[in-house]
Design a protein around this motif. Structure first.
Motif, PDB file in Angstrom:
ATOM      1  N   ALA A  29       0.596  -1.191  -0.031  1.00  0.00           N
ATOM      2  CA  ALA A  29       0.204  -0.029  -0.049  1.00  0.00           C
ATOM      3  C   ALA A  29       0.762   1.323  -0.113  1.00  0.00           C
ATOM      4  CB  ALA A  29      -0.877  -0.117   1.189  1.00  0.00           C
ATOM      5  N   ARG A  30       0.541   2.384  -0.832  1.00  0.00           N
ATOM      6  CA  ARG A  30       1.233   3.741  -0.855  1.00  0.00           C
ATOM      7  C   ARG A  30       1.003   4.316   0.532  1.00  0.00           C
ATOM      8  NH1 ARG A  30      -2.782   5.374  -4.846  1.00  0.00           N
ATOM      9  NH2 ARG A  30      -2.618   6.909  -3.490  1.00  0.00           N
ATOM     10  N   GLU A  31       2.109   5.000   0.829  1.00  0.00           N
ATOM     11  CA  GLU A  31       2.390   5.913   2.242  1.00  0.00           C
ATOM     12  C   GLU A  31       1.139   6.933   2.283  1.00  0.00           C
ATOM     13  OE1 GLU A  31       3.160   7.161   5.683  1.00  0.00           O
ATOM     14  OE2 GLU A  31       4.294   5.584   4.804  1.00  0.00           O
ATOM     15  N   ASP A  32       0.988   7.435   1.187  1.00  0.00           N
ATOM     16  CA  ASP A  32      -0.158   8.576   1.341  1.00  0.00           C
ATOM     17  C   ASP A  32      -1.336   7.982   1.573  1.00  0.00           C
ATOM     18  OD1 ASP A  32       0.037   7.546  -1.344  1.00  0.00           O
ATOM     19  OD2 ASP A  32      -0.895   9.415  -1.949  1.00  0.00           O
ATOM     20  N   ALA A  33      -1.748   6.846   1.255  1.00  0.00           N
ATOM     21  CA  ALA A  33      -3.000   6.151   1.430  1.00  0.00           C
ATOM     22  C   ALA A  33      -3.278   6.010   2.779  1.00  0.00           C
ATOM     23  CB  ALA A  33      -3.024   4.596   0.769  1.00  0.00           C
ATOM     24  N   TYR A  34      -2.047   5.777   3.786  1.00  0.00           N
ATOM     25  CA  TYR A  34      -2.407   5.705   5.162  1.00  0.00           C
ATOM     26  C   TYR A  34      -2.688   7.004   5.658  1.00  0.00           C
ATOM     27  CZ  TYR A  34      -0.188   1.045   5.098  1.00  0.00           C
ATOM     28  OH  TYR A  34      -0.036  -0.156   5.301  1.00  0.00           O
ATOM     29  N   ARG A  35      -2.101   8.223   5.286  1.00  0.00           N
ATOM     30  CA  ARG A  35      -2.768   9.465   5.691  1.00  0.00           C
ATOM     31  C   ARG A  35      -3.970   9.720   5.226  1.00  0.00           C
ATOM     32  NH1 ARG A  35       2.710  10.317   3.936  1.00  0.00           N
ATOM     33  NH2 ARG A  35       1.954  11.282   1.929  1.00  0.00           N
ATOM     34  N   ALA A  37      -6.447   7.926   4.678  1.00  0.00           N
ATOM     35  CA  ALA A  37      -7.473   7.251   5.397  1.00  0.00           C
ATOM     36  C   ALA A  37      -7.496   7.560   6.900  1.00  0.00           C
ATOM     37  CB  ALA A  37      -7.199   5.700   5.141  1.00  0.00           C
ATOM     38  N   ASP A  38      -6.580   8.498   7.386  1.00  0.00           N
ATOM     39  CA  ASP A  38      -6.445   8.751   8.671  1.00  0.00           C
ATOM     40  C   ASP A  38      -6.273   7.734   9.647  1.00  0.00           C
ATOM     41  OD1 ASP A  38      -6.579  10.884  10.554  1.00  0.00           O
ATOM     42  OD2 ASP A  38      -8.338  10.572  11.172  1.00  0.00           O
ATOM     43  N   LYS A  39      -5.117   6.889   9.241  1.00  0.00           N
ATOM     44  CA  LYS A  39      -4.655   5.545  10.061  1.00  0.00           C
ATOM     45  C   LYS A  39      -3.323   5.907  10.413  1.00  0.00           C
ATOM     46  CE  LYS A  39      -8.640   3.614   9.440  1.00  0.00           C
ATOM     47  NZ  LYS A  39      -9.489   3.555  10.328  1.00  0.00           N
ATOM     48  N   GLN A  40      -2.713   5.010  11.322  1.00  0.00           N
ATOM     49  CA  GLN A  40      -1.570   5.046  11.629  1.00  0.00           C
ATOM     50  C   GLN A  40      -0.515   4.997  10.381  1.00  0.00           C
ATOM     51  OE1 GLN A  40       0.288   5.656  14.329  1.00  0.00           O
ATOM     52  NE2 GLN A  40      -1.796   5.926  15.798  1.00  0.00           N
ATOM     53  N   ASN A  41       0.757   5.484  10.263  1.00  0.00           N
ATOM     54  CA  ASN A  41       1.291   5.505   9.196  1.00  0.00           C
ATOM     55  C   ASN A  41       2.005   4.229   8.822  1.00  0.00           C
ATOM     56  OD1 ASN A  41       3.599   4.999  10.757  1.00  0.00           O
ATOM     57  ND2 ASN A  41       4.346   7.206  10.794  1.00  0.00           N
ATOM     58  N   LYS A  42       2.507   4.267   7.397  1.00  0.00           N
ATOM     59  CA  LYS A  42       2.993   2.953   7.008  1.00  0.00           C
ATOM     60  C   LYS A  42       4.038   2.253   7.541  1.00  0.00           C
ATOM     61  CE  LYS A  42       4.354   0.660   2.682  1.00  0.00           C
ATOM     62  NZ  LYS A  42       4.708   1.172   1.118  1.00  0.00           N
ATOM     63  N   MET A  43       4.973   2.947   8.327  1.00  0.00           N
ATOM     64  CA  MET A  43       6.219   2.428   9.018  1.00  0.00           C
ATOM     65  C   MET A  43       5.660   1.482  10.393  1.00  0.00           C
ATOM     66  SD  MET A  43       9.326   1.722   8.925  1.00  0.00           S
ATOM     67  CE  MET A  43       9.675   2.461   7.517  1.00  0.00           C
ATOM     68  N   SER A  87      -7.580   4.320  -1.949  1.00  0.00           N
ATOM     69  CA  SER A  87      -6.970   4.205  -3.053  1.00  0.00           C
ATOM     70  C   SER A  87      -7.591   3.690  -4.290  1.00  0.00           C
ATOM     71  CB  SER A  87      -6.012   2.588  -2.851  1.00  0.00           C
ATOM     72  OG  SER A  87      -5.263   3.026  -2.045  1.00  0.00           O
ATOM     73  N   GLY A  88      -9.121   3.948  -4.329  1.00  0.00           N
ATOM     74  CA  GLY A  88      -9.948   3.723  -5.591  1.00  0.00           C
ATOM     75  C   GLY A  88     -10.533   2.292  -5.611  1.00  0.00           C
ATOM     76  N   GLY A  89     -10.596   1.548  -4.728  1.00  0.00           N
ATOM     77  CA  GLY A  89     -11.054   0.340  -4.442  1.00  0.00           C
ATOM     78  C   GLY A  89     -10.185  -0.876  -4.859  1.00  0.00           C
ATOM     79  N   GLY A  90      -9.600  -1.128  -5.732  1.00  0.00           N
ATOM     80  CA  GLY A  90      -8.822  -2.227  -6.058  1.00  0.00           C
ATOM     81  C   GLY A  90      -7.518  -2.299  -5.179  1.00  0.00           C
TER      82      GLY A  90
END
Length: 112
Positions: A29-35, A37-43, A87-90
């Motif tokens: 998953a992309r790092e910006d998707a975590y931000r 989605a307002d979730k904890q970051n990817k790391m 991320s657009g579903g897929g």
């Protein structure tokens, strides 16, 4: 090996596979998707799920394995759907949006 021992081996193997799949999905998953989605970051998720995989492989302590299983379940039921949505579903896994009657140039309307 007893029946109980075989069952426990199967259970621990399933927990390991579940954690490895979650770790791979978190890494893809992309790092910006975590931000977004307002979730904890990817790391954060890579560390948590990486520790879960390591515990399942190296430290056969049921308490730690259950804590890792809970983190893995949280990733699958909360974080992963949110990442897919932003991320657009897929998100690279499975089909991408649209209905089953969509063709290459849009929806199929039955010749109307």
């Amino acid at each position: 090996m007893t029946a109980f021992g075989g069952f426990m081996w199967l259970l621990f193997t399933a927990m390991l596979v579940f954690a490895v799949v979650a770790l791979v999905m978190a890494a893809v998953a992309r790092e910006d998707a975590y931000r977004a989605a307002d979730k904890q970051n990817k790391m954060f998720w890579l560390i948590i799920l990486g520790i879960t995989v390591a515990v399942n492989l190296l430290v056969p302590m049921l308490f730690l394995q259950i804590a890792g299983l809970i983190a893995t379940i949280v990733f699958f039921v909360d974080v992963r759907p949110a990442l897919k949505q932003v991320s657009g579903g897929g998100g690279g896994w499975g089909r991408r949006g649209g209905s089953s009657s969509d063709g290459p140039y849009g929806p199929y309307n039955g010749g109307r």
